[in-house]
Enzyme design. Structure first.
Site, mmCIF file in Angstrom:
data_model
loop_
_atom_site.group_PDB
_atom_site.id
_atom_site.type_symbol
_atom_site.label_atom_id
_atom_site.label_comp_id
_atom_site.label_asym_id
_atom_site.label_seq_id
_atom_site.Cartn_x
_atom_site.Cartn_y
_atom_site.Cartn_z
ATOM 1 N N GLU A 156 12.248 5.155 -2.010
ATOM 2 C CA GLU A 156 11.825 5.640 -3.417
ATOM 3 C C GLU A 156 11.221 7.110 -3.415
ATOM 4 O OE1 GLU A 156 8.990 2.763 -4.636
ATOM 5 O OE2 GLU A 156 10.030 1.044 -4.146
ATOM 6 N N ASP B 126 4.325 1.349 15.814
ATOM 7 C CA ASP B 126 3.846 0.868 16.931
ATOM 8 C C ASP B 126 4.453 -0.402 17.415
ATOM 9 O OD1 ASP B 126 2.100 1.324 19.460
ATOM 10 O OD2 ASP B 126 1.085 -0.243 18.644
#
Length: 553
Positions: A269, A216
């Protein structure tokens, strides 16, 4: 930011040898469906949607043919801005359920083949967040206040996006910055503690299995260090970067990219997780900075959303969008509606079409609902044929219009209150959606309660009135999503076709896409086989005005 429950065991870490081919990048051509949790489905009958309600309708989204869902915030919040005022980033608001409900929703979505993206709100917290309460208690000069932007007096005349000043004074005399509501204090992203905390929040939800984050106000985290004053252009709203060379001191500062490079390392990751930028930035070349290879994966294309309803305007923004994103190796992301703008079935029914961003109220010129829906269907077929990823907003597959006549006493958007009732705000596009025409709350929940009033016309748009009905808006969407996959439209190259008049035509793979935006019908090429049309062709097989056709030639 307190954790309400420990995450489940960490899963999804990469274990692929370096010699293995990379996994397919699902997001490069995905169609992602935005769920506004308050208004999607209410399982407990309290009038507000919830996570169990979402879980119960995941099968409907699979039937529609989307690839992923994006959920607007469901975190604990006082709900002063419909959940975008977050009080705890690691829990679920009891209005929406529990962490166990979130885990169940994520797991069931994955079992059905759907990816799950959730909202992250990093520009500001709620004023009820423990950090801000600690800042108020600790007083000026404290490390607690350093997490936010406090000053002894307002250093500039910045405006809140919801109206009024962006500075509010607290009891001890200092002032804090809130680019949105007074209950949404901005964080100071120069503070290492803020940066570390949000990395931890990312990991918390990644470990629970979410496939990505819609960020956002991605263009707002970093402010000019001097908090310089700013003269607002009349042609742009207070939270949109104007399309000139000036950089507003509160928006689109270069420092945001350092944050997103760090976040990208965290997501890398894990297996194929994504970041999506909500960045109201112009020009498109500047927006493309957010989707460079080491930053985010997607950015909403708001310039396309508000493009004029002419072939020239549509072609120009499509060409610019593809060029800007291709230059950084990114996919283009297309969108026509979301929870912050009037629904495109209503915007396109205005004069001029698509000319209004903010909410439409009863005192405004009213959209032509038939013309708006006709153009919206044509615009949608055009969008879903473009290369890249596409976002749908809940209810647009039903052809839902903006609710333009909500009685004032029911309005909840802070823009309505902070503008002294001059801005109708976003409530009109957030009304709970209809599932069953003859059920209480049109099937939104088991009771007749609805946190915003639903108009009587909702019955004719309900899913059960459209499912398996040839020519319905729902069936057009479902057919388009099936054909999009069958023909691989999201991964093709766009090839413009020569046409005359107010007509847009391009090929993508083996499909010709033609949109007639002019006043007179136009001919399809000889031998063309129509795959899908937003409206029936005329008696001679020609394409009428405000109609898009997919055809093979």
């Amino acid at each position: 930011m307190p954790s309400s429950a420990p995450p489940p065991p960490r899963t999804g870490l990469k274990a692929v040898p370096s010699s293995a081919p990379p996994p397919p990048q699902w997001w490069r051509d995905a169609v992602i469906y935005q769920i506004y949790p308050r208004s999607f489905a209410d399982a407990d009958g309290d009038g507000m949607g919830d996570l169990p309600g979402i879980t119960s309708h995941l099968g409907d989204l699979v039937d529609l043919g989307v690839d992923a869902v994006w959920l607007s915030p469901f975190y604990p919040s006082p709900q002063n801005d419909a959940g975008y005022d977050v009080a705890d980033y690691r829990d679920v608001d009891p209005r929406f359920g529990s962490l166990a409900d979130a885990d169940k929703m994520i797991n069931e979505a994955h079992a059905l083949g759907l990816k799950v993206i959730i909202d992250l709100v990093p520009n500001h917290t709620s004023s009820e967040h423990p950090w801000f309460q600690a800042a108020l208690a600790a007083g000026p000069g404290s490390s607690e206040r350093d997490r936010y932007i406090f000053r002894d007096e307002p250093p500039n005349g910045w405006r809140s996006t919801f109206g009024g000043s962006a500075w509010t004074q607290v009891d001890d005399g200092q002032w804090y910055l809130h680019l949105f509501d007074v209950t949404q204090p901005d964080l100071d992203w120069d503070n290492p503690e803020v940066r570390a905390e949000f990395v931890a929040v990312l990991r918390f939800w990644l470990d629970r299995g979410v496939d990505g984050f819609r960020v956002d106000v991605a263009h707002g985290l970093v402010k000019d260090r001097d908090l310089a004053d700013w003269e607002y252009p009349e042609s742009s709203g207070p939270w949109i970067v104007p399309p000139d060379d000036r950089r507003p001191p509160m928006w689109d500062q270069d420092g945001v990219h350092e944050i997103y490079r760090e976040w990208r390392q965290v997501l890398d990751e894990y297996d194929d997780r994504i970041l999506v930028a909500e960045a109201w930035v112009q020009p498109l070349e500047r927006l493309a900075h957010y989707v460079r290879p080491d930053e985010m994966h997607q950015a909403f294309n708001f310039e396309y959303l508000f493009a004029g309803w002419t072939a020239a305007d549509q072609r120009a923004v499509i060409e610019k969008s593809l060029a800007a994103n291709d230059a950084v190796g990114a996919v283009t992301t297309w969108v026509l509606s979301n929870h912050d703008v009037s629904r495109h079935s209503s915007r396109l029914g205005l004069t001029p079409p698509n000319g209004r961003r903010s909410g439409i109220g009863p005192s405004d010129p009213q959209p032509d609902s038939a013309v708006g829906l006709r153009r919206a269907r044509a615009a949608t077929l055009q969008m879903l044929a473009l290369p890249g990823s596409a976002y749908l907003y809940q209810g647009e597959e039903l052809g839902l219009p903006e609710h333009t006549t909500i009685p004032d006493e029911f309005r909840q958007d802070p823009a309505w209150f902070r503008s002294n009732h001059a801005d109708y705000g976003r409530d009109g596009c957030r009304v709970p959606i209809p599932w069953e025409a003859d059920s209480p709350s049109y099937g939104f929940g088991p009771s007749d309660k609805s946190w915003l009033p639903q108009p009587p016309v909702w019955a004719e748009y309900a899913l059960d009135r459209q499912r398996d009905v040839p020519g319905s808006t729902y069936e057009m969407y479902r057919s388009a999503l099936r054909l999009r996959k069958e023909h691989g439209l999201g991964v093709r190259t766009l090839d413009w076709q020569p046409v005359e008049g107010d007509v847009l035509a391009f090929r993508t793979g083996d499909v010709l896409v033609l949109t007639n935006l002019g006043a007179e019908p136009v001919e399809l090429p000889v031998g063309a086989t129509v795959l899908l049309s937003s409206e029936p062709l005329d008696g001679g097989g020609r394409v009428p005005t405000d109609v898009t056709v997919w055809a093979q030639v």
